[in-house]
Design an enzyme around this catalytic site. Sequence first.
Site, PDB file in Angstrom:
ATOM      1  N   HIS A 169     -58.665 -31.680  37.592  1.00  0.00           N
ATOM      2  CA  HIS A 169     -58.927 -29.967  37.970  1.00  0.00           C
ATOM      3  C   HIS A 169     -58.651 -30.145  39.244  1.00  0.00           C
ATOM      4  O   HIS A 169     -59.679 -30.041  40.116  1.00  0.00           O
ATOM      5  CB  HIS A 169     -60.499 -29.814  37.584  1.00  0.00           C
ATOM      6  CG  HIS A 169     -60.704 -28.406  37.726  1.00  0.00           C
ATOM      7  ND1 HIS A 169     -61.692 -27.743  36.720  1.00  0.00           N
ATOM      8  CD2 HIS A 169     -60.492 -27.294  38.542  1.00  0.00           C
ATOM      9  CE1 HIS A 169     -61.889 -26.591  37.215  1.00  0.00           C
ATOM     10  NE2 HIS A 169     -60.970 -26.381  38.208  1.00  0.00           N
ATOM     11  N   LEU A 186     -53.641 -26.116  43.682  1.00  0.00           N
ATOM     12  CA  LEU A 186     -52.674 -26.496  44.429  1.00  0.00           C
ATOM     13  C   LEU A 186     -52.057 -25.143  44.993  1.00  0.00           C
ATOM     14  O   LEU A 186     -51.425 -25.271  46.183  1.00  0.00           O
ATOM     15  CB  LEU A 186     -51.721 -27.522  44.008  1.00  0.00           C
ATOM     16  CG  LEU A 186     -51.965 -28.899  43.418  1.00  0.00           C
ATOM     17  CD1 LEU A 186     -50.721 -29.556  42.807  1.00  0.00           C
ATOM     18  CD2 LEU A 186     -52.361 -29.483  44.620  1.00  0.00           C
ATOM     19  N   ARG A 187     -52.631 -24.311  44.389  1.00  0.00           N
ATOM     20  CA  ARG A 187     -52.016 -22.845  45.036  1.00  0.00           C
ATOM     21  C   ARG A 187     -50.517 -22.404  45.200  1.00  0.00           C
ATOM     22  O   ARG A 187     -50.340 -21.172  45.755  1.00  0.00           O
ATOM     23  CB  ARG A 187     -52.669 -22.675  46.705  1.00  0.00           C
ATOM     24  CG  ARG A 187     -54.364 -22.905  46.569  1.00  0.00           C
ATOM     25  CD  ARG A 187     -55.058 -21.758  45.737  1.00  0.00           C
ATOM     26  NE  ARG A 187     -56.290 -21.674  46.033  1.00  0.00           N
ATOM     27  CZ  ARG A 187     -57.311 -21.473  45.070  1.00  0.00           C
ATOM     28  NH1 ARG A 187     -56.911 -21.419  43.620  1.00  0.00           N
ATOM     29  NH2 ARG A 187     -58.626 -21.754  45.353  1.00  0.00           N
ATOM     30  N   ASP A 206     -59.006 -21.439  34.025  1.00  0.00           N
ATOM     31  CA  ASP A 206     -60.021 -21.734  35.139  1.00  0.00           C
ATOM     32  C   ASP A 206     -59.958 -20.872  36.197  1.00  0.00           C
ATOM     33  O   ASP A 206     -58.966 -20.146  36.582  1.00  0.00           O
ATOM     34  CB  ASP A 206     -59.963 -23.148  35.453  1.00  0.00           C
ATOM     35  CG  ASP A 206     -61.064 -23.295  36.583  1.00  0.00           C
ATOM     36  OD1 ASP A 206     -61.844 -23.480  36.268  1.00  0.00           O
ATOM     37  OD2 ASP A 206     -60.790 -23.482  37.818  1.00  0.00           O
ATOM     38  N   ASP A 248     -62.238 -29.790  41.242  1.00  0.00           N
ATOM     39  CA  ASP A 248     -62.143 -28.329  41.553  1.00  0.00           C
ATOM     40  C   ASP A 248     -61.806 -27.952  42.989  1.00  0.00           C
ATOM     41  O   ASP A 248     -62.377 -27.158  43.581  1.00  0.00           O
ATOM     42  CB  ASP A 248     -63.448 -27.708  41.043  1.00  0.00           C
ATOM     43  CG  ASP A 248     -63.198 -26.222  40.789  1.00  0.00           C
ATOM     44  OD1 ASP A 248     -62.094 -25.623  40.893  1.00  0.00           O
ATOM     45  OD2 ASP A 248     -64.239 -25.410  40.539  1.00  0.00           O
TER      46      ASP A 248
HETATM   47  O1  DOR Z   1     -65.081 -21.558  42.976  1.00  0.00           O
HETATM   48  C1  DOR Z   1     -64.010 -21.602  42.296  1.00  0.00           C
HETATM   49  N1  DOR Z   1     -62.918 -21.329  42.581  1.00  0.00           N
HETATM   50  N2  DOR Z   1     -64.091 -21.899  40.861  1.00  0.00           N
HETATM   51  C2  DOR Z   1     -62.888 -21.898  40.199  1.00  0.00           C
HETATM   52  O2  DOR Z   1     -63.448 -21.848  38.796  1.00  0.00           O
HETATM   53  C3  DOR Z   1     -61.803 -21.425  40.776  1.00  0.00           C
HETATM   54  C4  DOR Z   1     -61.521 -21.690  41.878  1.00  0.00           C
HETATM   55  C5  DOR Z   1     -60.499 -20.964  42.612  1.00  0.00           C
HETATM   56  O3  DOR Z   1     -59.414 -21.045  42.080  1.00  0.00           O
HETATM   57  O4  DOR Z   1     -60.697 -20.811  43.839  1.00  0.00           O
END
Ligand code: DOR
Length: 427
Positions: free
Chosen positions: A58, A61-62, A152, A306
Amino acid sequence: MTTTSGPLLITGATLADGTRTDLYLAEGRLADPASAPAGVERLDADGLLALPGLVDPHTHLRQPGREDAETVASGTAAAARGGFTCVHAMANTTPVTDTAEAAEYVAALGEREGHCEVRVVGAVTKGLDGEELAELGMMADSAAGVRLFSDDGRCVGDSLLMRRALTYVKAFDGVIAQHSQDVSLAGPGACCHESEWSGRLGLPGWPSQAESIIIARDVQLAELTGSRIHVCHVSTAEGVDVIRWAKARGIRVTAEVTPHHLLLDTPLVAGYDTTFKVNPPLRTSEHLEAVREALADGTIDMVGTDHAPHARQDKDHPFDVALPGMLGLEQALAVVMEVMVGTGRMDWPTLVERMSTAPARLGQVPGQGRPLAAGEPANLVLVDPAARATVDASASRSRSRNNPYDGRDLPDPVVATFWKGRRTYAR
Ligand code: DOR
Protein backbone atom coordinates in the site's frame (compact mmCIF):
# COMPACT_ATOMS: atom_id res chain seq x y z
CA MET A 1 17.21 3.15 -12.48
CA THR A 2 19.76 1.85 -10.03
CA THR A 3 23.33 1.50 -11.23
CA THR A 4 24.35 -2.06 -11.97
CA SER A 5 26.42 -3.69 -9.25
CA GLY A 6 28.91 -6.46 -9.85
CA PRO A 7 28.98 -9.72 -7.94
CA LEU A 8 29.18 -9.30 -4.18
CA LEU A 9 29.97 -11.66 -1.31
CA ILE A 10 28.24 -10.66 1.93
CA THR A 11 30.02 -12.41 4.76
CA GLY A 12 28.87 -13.38 8.24
CA ALA A 13 25.27 -12.18 7.99
CA THR A 14 22.63 -13.52 10.39
CA LEU A 15 19.33 -14.70 8.94
CA ALA A 16 15.98 -14.08 10.66
CA ASP A 17 16.10 -17.56 12.23
CA GLY A 18 19.49 -16.85 13.78
CA THR A 19 21.59 -18.87 11.30
CA ARG A 20 24.88 -17.25 10.32
CA THR A 21 25.70 -17.38 6.63
CA ASP A 22 27.51 -15.86 3.68
CA LEU A 23 25.41 -14.61 0.76
CA TYR A 24 26.77 -14.43 -2.74
CA LEU A 25 24.96 -12.06 -5.12
CA ALA A 26 25.68 -12.69 -8.79
CA GLU A 27 23.70 -11.80 -11.90
CA GLY A 28 20.71 -10.67 -9.88
CA ARG A 29 20.38 -13.88 -7.91
CA LEU A 30 21.71 -15.52 -4.82
CA ALA A 31 24.28 -18.16 -5.64
CA ASP A 32 26.28 -20.70 -3.67
CA PRO A 33 28.87 -18.67 -1.68
CA ALA A 34 31.42 -21.42 -2.38
CA SER A 35 31.23 -20.47 -6.06
CA ALA A 36 32.36 -16.87 -5.41
CA PRO A 37 35.68 -16.20 -7.11
CA ALA A 38 38.64 -15.09 -5.01
CA GLY A 39 38.95 -11.33 -5.18
CA VAL A 40 35.22 -10.72 -5.53
CA GLU A 41 33.94 -7.57 -3.78
CA ARG A 42 33.12 -8.35 -0.15
CA LEU A 43 30.85 -6.77 2.42
CA ASP A 44 31.41 -7.66 6.07
CA ALA A 45 27.97 -8.19 7.63
CA ASP A 46 29.15 -9.28 11.04
CA GLY A 47 26.44 -8.24 13.52
CA LEU A 48 23.93 -7.50 10.75
CA LEU A 49 20.72 -9.32 9.91
CA ALA A 50 19.96 -10.22 6.30
CA LEU A 51 16.21 -10.24 5.63
CA PRO A 52 14.23 -10.76 2.41
CA GLY A 53 13.48 -7.39 0.79
CA LEU A 54 10.39 -5.78 2.30
CA VAL A 55 7.19 -5.59 0.25
CA ASP A 56 4.66 -2.80 0.73
CA PRO A 57 1.09 -3.65 -0.21
CA HIS A 58 0.00 0.00 0.00
CA THR A 59 2.00 2.96 -1.35
CA HIS A 60 0.93 6.27 -2.88
CA LEU A 61 3.48 7.31 -5.49
CA ARG A 62 1.43 10.27 -6.82
CA GLN A 63 2.66 9.89 -10.39
CA PRO A 64 0.99 10.73 -12.72
CA GLY A 65 -0.52 13.99 -11.61
CA ARG A 66 1.15 15.16 -8.42
CA GLU A 67 4.83 14.95 -9.22
CA ASP A 68 5.36 17.93 -6.91
CA ALA A 69 4.50 15.62 -3.98
CA GLU A 70 6.15 12.39 -5.14
CA THR A 71 7.30 10.59 -8.26
CA VAL A 72 7.88 6.94 -8.99
CA ALA A 73 11.61 7.69 -8.76
CA SER A 74 11.46 9.56 -5.42
CA GLY A 75 8.91 7.27 -3.79
CA THR A 76 10.79 4.11 -4.70
CA ALA A 77 14.06 5.74 -3.57
CA ALA A 78 12.36 6.27 -0.20
CA ALA A 79 11.21 2.65 -0.35
CA ALA A 80 14.78 1.43 -0.93
CA ARG A 81 15.94 3.59 1.99
CA GLY A 82 13.36 1.78 4.09
CA GLY A 83 14.50 -1.69 3.01
CA PHE A 84 11.71 -2.30 0.46
CA THR A 85 12.30 -4.09 -2.83
CA CYS A 86 8.68 -3.92 -3.99
CA VAL A 87 5.78 -1.52 -3.55
CA HIS A 88 2.18 -1.60 -4.70
CA ALA A 89 1.24 1.76 -6.23
CA MET A 90 -2.27 2.85 -5.33
CA ALA A 91 -4.72 3.99 -7.99
CA ASN A 92 -5.71 7.45 -6.67
CA THR A 93 -3.49 9.33 -9.09
CA THR A 94 -4.50 11.89 -11.73
CA PRO A 95 -5.68 10.37 -13.95
CA VAL A 96 -6.90 7.47 -11.84
CA THR A 97 -5.46 4.04 -12.68
CA ASP A 98 -8.75 2.64 -13.89
CA THR A 99 -7.89 1.40 -17.40
CA ALA A 100 -5.42 -1.05 -18.87
CA GLU A 101 -3.55 1.83 -20.52
CA ALA A 102 -3.23 3.73 -17.26
CA ALA A 103 -2.03 0.59 -15.47
CA GLU A 104 0.55 -0.09 -18.18
CA TYR A 105 1.71 3.51 -18.00
CA VAL A 106 2.45 3.24 -14.27
CA ALA A 107 4.07 -0.18 -14.72
CA ALA A 108 6.32 1.22 -17.45
CA LEU A 109 7.28 4.17 -15.23
CA GLY A 110 8.22 1.67 -12.55
CA GLU A 111 10.33 -0.36 -14.98
CA ARG A 112 12.12 2.75 -16.17
CA GLU A 113 12.52 4.79 -13.03
CA GLY A 114 11.88 2.56 -10.05
CA HIS A 115 14.45 1.86 -7.35
CA CYS A 116 12.38 -1.18 -6.50
CA GLU A 117 9.70 -3.26 -8.18
CA VAL A 118 6.48 -1.32 -8.75
CA ARG A 119 3.30 -3.37 -8.87
CA VAL A 120 0.19 -1.55 -10.01
CA VAL A 121 -3.03 -1.45 -7.98
CA GLY A 122 -6.03 -0.82 -10.21
CA ALA A 123 -9.09 1.18 -9.20
CA VAL A 124 -12.27 -0.75 -8.36
CA THR A 125 -14.55 1.92 -9.81
CA LYS A 126 -14.13 4.36 -12.69
CA GLY A 127 -12.59 7.59 -11.47
CA LEU A 128 -12.92 6.24 -7.89
CA ASP A 129 -16.47 7.57 -8.09
CA GLY A 130 -18.02 4.49 -6.51
CA GLU A 131 -20.66 4.18 -9.24
CA GLU A 132 -19.41 1.97 -12.06
CA LEU A 133 -16.83 -0.81 -12.12
CA ALA A 134 -13.47 0.04 -13.70
CA GLU A 135 -11.88 -2.17 -16.39
CA LEU A 136 -10.95 -4.85 -13.88
CA GLY A 137 -10.46 -7.70 -16.35
CA MET A 138 -8.60 -5.56 -18.88
CA MET A 139 -6.22 -4.33 -16.17
CA ALA A 140 -5.66 -7.93 -15.06
CA ASP A 141 -4.95 -9.01 -18.65
CA SER A 142 -2.75 -6.01 -19.41
CA ALA A 143 1.04 -6.01 -19.36
CA ALA A 144 0.76 -4.61 -15.82
CA GLY A 145 -0.84 -7.91 -14.71
CA VAL A 146 -2.94 -6.21 -12.02
CA ARG A 147 -4.15 -8.52 -9.24
CA LEU A 148 -4.97 -6.04 -6.49
CA PHE A 149 -7.77 -3.48 -6.90
CA SER A 150 -8.60 -0.61 -4.58
CA ASP A 151 -10.36 2.74 -4.49
CA ASP A 152 -8.17 3.52 -1.48
CA GLY A 153 -8.64 7.01 -0.20
CA ARG A 154 -12.32 6.29 -0.77
CA CYS A 155 -14.51 3.44 0.37
CA VAL A 156 -16.58 1.42 -2.10
CA GLY A 157 -19.78 2.20 -0.26
CA ASP A 158 -22.37 0.54 -2.49
CA SER A 159 -22.95 -3.06 -1.41
CA LEU A 160 -24.12 -4.33 -4.81
CA LEU A 161 -21.15 -2.77 -6.57
CA MET A 162 -18.83 -4.32 -4.01
CA ARG A 163 -20.48 -7.71 -4.50
CA ARG A 164 -20.02 -7.38 -8.27
CA ALA A 165 -16.37 -6.36 -7.92
CA LEU A 166 -15.66 -9.35 -5.68
CA THR A 167 -17.43 -11.70 -8.09
CA TYR A 168 -15.64 -10.26 -11.11
CA VAL A 169 -12.07 -10.52 -9.78
CA LYS A 170 -12.63 -14.05 -8.50
CA ALA A 171 -12.31 -15.29 -12.10
CA PHE A 172 -8.61 -14.43 -12.12
CA ASP A 173 -7.97 -14.76 -8.38
CA GLY A 174 -7.82 -11.01 -7.93
CA VAL A 175 -8.31 -9.27 -4.60
CA ILE A 176 -10.33 -6.20 -3.67
CA ALA A 177 -8.51 -4.06 -1.08
CA GLN A 178 -11.04 -1.94 0.72
CA HIS A 179 -10.60 1.42 2.45
CA SER A 180 -13.14 0.55 5.11
CA GLN A 181 -14.88 3.73 6.14
CA ASP A 182 -18.62 4.31 6.21
CA VAL A 183 -18.76 7.95 5.15
CA SER A 184 -22.48 8.13 5.90
CA LEU A 185 -21.77 7.51 9.56
CA ALA A 186 -19.52 10.52 10.00
CA GLY A 187 -19.83 12.88 7.09
CA PRO A 188 -17.16 14.40 4.89
CA GLY A 189 -15.85 16.78 7.57
CA ALA A 190 -14.65 14.04 9.94
CA CYS A 191 -10.93 14.45 10.49
CA CYS A 192 -9.94 12.73 13.72
CA HIS A 193 -10.91 9.79 15.91
CA GLU A 194 -14.28 10.28 17.61
CA SER A 195 -13.38 10.33 21.29
CA GLU A 196 -13.05 12.76 24.18
CA TRP A 197 -10.28 14.33 22.06
CA SER A 198 -12.52 15.20 19.11
CA GLY A 199 -14.92 16.87 21.53
CA ARG A 200 -12.22 18.75 23.35
CA LEU A 201 -10.53 19.92 20.14
CA GLY A 202 -13.75 20.79 18.34
CA LEU A 203 -12.94 18.50 15.43
CA PRO A 204 -15.59 16.27 13.84
CA GLY A 205 -14.71 12.64 14.50
CA TRP A 206 -14.82 9.22 12.85
CA PRO A 207 -16.28 6.62 15.21
CA SER A 208 -14.47 3.26 15.22
CA GLN A 209 -17.68 1.69 13.96
CA ALA A 210 -17.38 3.58 10.65
CA GLU A 211 -14.52 1.16 10.01
CA SER A 212 -15.87 -2.05 11.54
CA ILE A 213 -19.32 -1.75 9.90
CA ILE A 214 -17.75 -1.79 6.44
CA ILE A 215 -15.38 -4.63 7.36
CA ALA A 216 -18.36 -6.63 8.64
CA ARG A 217 -20.27 -6.04 5.44
CA ASP A 218 -17.32 -6.84 3.21
CA VAL A 219 -16.29 -10.10 4.88
CA GLN A 220 -19.88 -11.26 4.51
CA LEU A 221 -19.82 -10.29 0.83
CA ALA A 222 -16.55 -12.22 0.50
CA GLU A 223 -18.29 -15.21 2.06
CA LEU A 224 -21.26 -14.80 -0.26
CA THR A 225 -19.11 -14.60 -3.37
CA GLY A 226 -16.33 -16.96 -2.24
CA SER A 227 -13.91 -14.23 -3.22
CA ARG A 228 -10.94 -12.62 -1.46
CA ILE A 229 -11.10 -9.36 0.43
CA HIS A 230 -8.16 -7.39 1.81
CA VAL A 231 -8.75 -4.79 4.51
CA CYS A 232 -6.50 -1.75 4.19
CA HIS A 233 -5.08 0.03 7.25
CA VAL A 234 -7.08 -1.59 10.09
CA SER A 235 -7.02 0.87 12.96
CA THR A 236 -9.67 -0.17 15.47
CA ALA A 237 -10.27 -2.85 18.08
CA GLU A 238 -13.76 -3.36 16.61
CA GLY A 239 -12.28 -3.91 13.15
CA VAL A 240 -9.85 -6.49 14.57
CA ASP A 241 -12.73 -8.33 16.28
CA VAL A 242 -14.66 -8.61 13.02
CA ILE A 243 -11.61 -9.87 11.11
CA ARG A 244 -10.91 -12.43 13.84
CA TRP A 245 -14.51 -13.64 13.59
CA ALA A 246 -14.33 -13.82 9.78
CA LYS A 247 -11.08 -15.78 9.80
CA ALA A 248 -12.46 -18.24 12.32
CA ARG A 249 -15.36 -18.76 9.91
CA GLY A 250 -12.99 -19.54 7.05
CA ILE A 251 -13.72 -16.36 5.09
CA ARG A 252 -10.92 -15.41 2.71
CA VAL A 253 -9.88 -12.15 4.34
CA THR A 254 -6.45 -10.59 4.83
CA ALA A 255 -5.66 -7.34 6.59
CA GLU A 256 -2.90 -4.81 6.99
CA VAL A 257 -1.97 -2.28 9.66
CA THR A 258 0.12 0.84 9.10
CA PRO A 259 3.22 1.70 11.12
CA HIS A 260 1.53 4.91 12.28
CA HIS A 261 -1.51 3.11 13.66
CA LEU A 262 0.89 0.90 15.63
CA LEU A 263 2.80 3.78 17.22
CA LEU A 264 1.01 7.13 17.07
CA ASP A 265 -2.10 8.00 19.07
CA THR A 266 -4.93 10.52 19.04
CA PRO A 267 -3.44 13.06 21.51
CA LEU A 268 -0.85 13.95 18.85
CA VAL A 269 -3.54 15.91 17.03
CA ALA A 270 -3.98 18.20 20.03
CA GLY A 271 -1.55 20.71 18.52
CA TYR A 272 -3.56 20.76 15.28
CA ASP A 273 -0.38 19.81 13.44
CA THR A 274 -1.70 18.56 10.10
CA THR A 275 1.20 16.13 9.73
CA PHE A 276 -0.85 13.97 12.08
CA LYS A 277 -4.00 14.18 10.02
CA VAL A 278 -4.48 10.82 8.35
CA ASN A 279 -7.31 8.63 7.21
CA PRO A 280 -8.25 6.46 9.06
CA PRO A 281 -7.34 8.75 11.95
CA LEU A 282 -4.82 8.09 14.69
CA ARG A 283 -6.66 6.17 17.41
CA THR A 284 -6.48 5.96 21.18
CA SER A 285 -4.22 3.63 23.14
CA GLU A 286 -6.71 0.76 23.51
CA HIS A 287 -6.98 0.57 19.73
CA LEU A 288 -3.20 0.66 19.36
CA GLU A 289 -2.95 -2.27 21.75
CA ALA A 290 -5.58 -4.19 19.79
CA VAL A 291 -3.85 -3.79 16.41
CA ARG A 292 -0.47 -4.65 17.93
CA GLU A 293 -1.87 -7.85 19.41
CA ALA A 294 -3.60 -8.68 16.12
CA LEU A 295 -0.41 -8.18 14.13
CA ALA A 296 1.44 -10.43 16.58
CA ASP A 297 -1.13 -13.25 16.46
CA GLY A 298 -1.69 -13.04 12.69
CA THR A 299 -5.26 -11.71 12.73
CA ILE A 300 -3.67 -8.81 10.89
CA ASP A 301 -1.53 -10.48 8.24
CA MET A 302 0.83 -7.73 7.23
CA VAL A 303 2.12 -4.20 7.52
CA GLY A 304 1.12 -1.71 4.81
CA THR A 305 2.71 1.71 4.99
CA ASP A 306 -0.03 3.83 3.34
CA HIS A 307 2.92 6.10 2.46
CA ALA A 308 0.97 9.23 1.55
CA PRO A 309 3.21 12.13 0.52
CA HIS A 310 1.60 15.56 0.38
CA ALA A 311 3.00 18.88 -0.81
CA ARG A 312 3.19 21.73 1.69
CA GLN A 313 0.39 23.64 0.03
CA ASP A 314 -1.94 20.73 0.76
CA LYS A 315 -0.92 20.41 4.41
CA ASP A 316 -0.56 24.11 5.35
CA HIS A 317 -4.24 24.56 6.11
CA PRO A 318 -6.56 24.42 9.12
CA PHE A 319 -6.74 20.85 10.43
CA ASP A 320 -10.18 20.11 9.01
CA VAL A 321 -9.18 21.34 5.52
CA ALA A 322 -5.65 19.87 5.09
CA LEU A 323 -5.30 16.67 3.09
CA PRO A 324 -4.97 13.49 5.16
CA GLY A 325 -1.90 11.26 4.90
CA MET A 326 1.65 10.81 6.17
CA LEU A 327 4.92 9.36 4.95
CA GLY A 328 5.68 5.79 5.92
CA LEU A 329 8.20 3.95 3.78
CA GLU A 330 11.47 5.08 5.32
CA GLN A 331 10.54 4.44 8.96
CA ALA A 332 8.22 1.44 8.59
CA LEU A 333 10.77 -1.16 9.65
CA ALA A 334 12.00 1.08 12.45
CA VAL A 335 8.49 1.44 13.85
CA VAL A 336 7.72 -2.28 13.66
CA MET A 337 11.02 -3.02 15.38
CA GLU A 338 10.31 -0.47 18.10
CA VAL A 339 6.72 -1.49 18.79
CA MET A 340 6.77 -5.22 18.04
CA VAL A 341 10.27 -6.70 18.14
CA GLY A 342 11.82 -4.46 20.80
CA THR A 343 8.92 -5.18 23.15
CA GLY A 344 9.13 -8.96 22.64
CA ARG A 345 5.75 -9.12 20.89
CA MET A 346 7.22 -10.43 17.67
CA ASP A 347 10.32 -12.34 16.58
CA TRP A 348 12.30 -11.75 13.40
CA PRO A 349 10.83 -14.63 11.37
CA THR A 350 7.35 -13.27 12.08
CA LEU A 351 8.44 -9.79 11.06
CA VAL A 352 9.66 -11.24 7.74
CA GLU A 353 6.29 -12.93 7.28
CA ARG A 354 4.37 -9.69 8.01
CA MET A 355 6.57 -7.30 6.02
CA SER A 356 7.74 -9.42 3.09
CA THR A 357 6.20 -12.87 2.61
CA ALA A 358 2.54 -12.06 3.28
CA PRO A 359 2.38 -8.88 1.16
CA ALA A 360 4.20 -10.63 -1.71
CA ARG A 361 1.62 -13.42 -1.48
CA LEU A 362 -1.25 -10.91 -1.47
CA GLY A 363 0.05 -9.17 -4.58
CA GLN A 364 1.05 -12.48 -6.19
CA VAL A 365 4.51 -11.09 -6.88
CA PRO A 366 6.92 -13.79 -8.01
CA GLY A 367 10.49 -13.36 -6.78
CA GLN A 368 9.56 -11.22 -3.77
CA GLY A 369 9.08 -12.40 -0.20
CA ARG A 370 11.29 -15.40 -0.93
CA PRO A 371 13.77 -17.05 1.44
CA LEU A 372 17.41 -16.01 1.09
CA ALA A 373 18.57 -19.19 -0.62
CA ALA A 374 20.71 -19.99 -3.64
CA GLY A 375 18.77 -19.60 -6.89
CA GLU A 376 16.36 -16.99 -5.51
CA PRO A 377 16.33 -13.39 -6.81
CA ALA A 378 18.75 -11.27 -4.76
CA ASN A 379 16.15 -9.08 -3.06
CA LEU A 380 17.31 -8.38 0.46
CA VAL A 381 17.94 -5.83 3.17
CA LEU A 382 20.83 -5.69 5.61
CA VAL A 383 19.70 -4.57 9.04
CA ASP A 384 21.62 -3.28 12.02
CA PRO A 385 19.30 -4.21 14.91
CA ALA A 386 21.10 -1.95 17.38
CA ALA A 387 21.41 1.33 15.46
CA ARG A 388 19.21 4.25 16.48
CA ALA A 389 18.90 7.82 15.27
CA THR A 390 16.72 10.89 15.52
CA VAL A 391 14.49 11.05 12.46
CA ASP A 392 15.15 14.10 10.30
CA ALA A 393 12.27 14.79 7.91
CA SER A 394 14.45 17.07 5.80
CA ALA A 395 16.79 14.15 5.00
CA SER A 396 14.01 12.11 3.39
CA ARG A 397 14.34 10.70 -0.11
CA SER A 398 10.64 11.45 -0.57
CA ARG A 399 9.74 14.72 -2.26
CA SER A 400 7.39 15.50 0.62
CA ARG A 401 8.07 16.35 4.24
CA ASN A 402 4.93 15.18 6.05
CA ASN A 403 6.89 12.76 8.18
CA PRO A 404 5.13 12.11 11.50
CA TYR A 405 8.31 10.70 13.08
CA ASP A 406 10.36 13.88 12.59
CA GLY A 407 12.46 14.49 15.71
CA ARG A 408 11.71 11.08 17.22
CA ASP A 409 14.40 8.73 18.43
CA LEU A 410 13.81 5.43 16.62
CA PRO A 411 15.77 2.42 15.37
CA ASP A 412 17.75 3.26 12.22
CA PRO A 413 18.10 -0.28 10.94
CA VAL A 414 18.62 -0.21 7.17
CA VAL A 415 22.30 -0.52 6.24
CA ALA A 416 21.84 -1.55 2.60
CA THR A 417 19.08 -2.72 0.26
CA PHE A 418 19.58 -4.93 -2.77
CA TRP A 419 17.01 -5.36 -5.51
CA LYS A 420 17.73 -7.98 -8.17
CA GLY A 421 21.32 -7.93 -6.91
CA ARG A 422 21.72 -4.20 -7.36
CA ARG A 423 22.42 -1.92 -4.41
CA THR A 424 19.48 0.47 -4.27
CA TYR A 425 20.43 2.01 -0.95
CA ALA A 426 23.57 2.07 1.15
CA ARG A 427 24.07 4.02 4.34
O1 DOR B 1 -4.63 9.48 4.89
C1 DOR B 1 -4.75 8.95 3.81
N1 DOR B 1 -4.17 9.44 2.71
N2 DOR B 1 -5.50 7.83 3.71
C2 DOR B 1 -5.80 7.29 2.53
O2 DOR B 1 -6.45 6.27 2.51
C3 DOR B 1 -5.35 7.93 1.27
C4 DOR B 1 -4.14 8.70 1.51
C5 DOR B 1 -3.78 9.60 0.37
O3 DOR B 1 -3.85 9.19 -0.79
O4 DOR B 1 -3.34 10.72 0.63
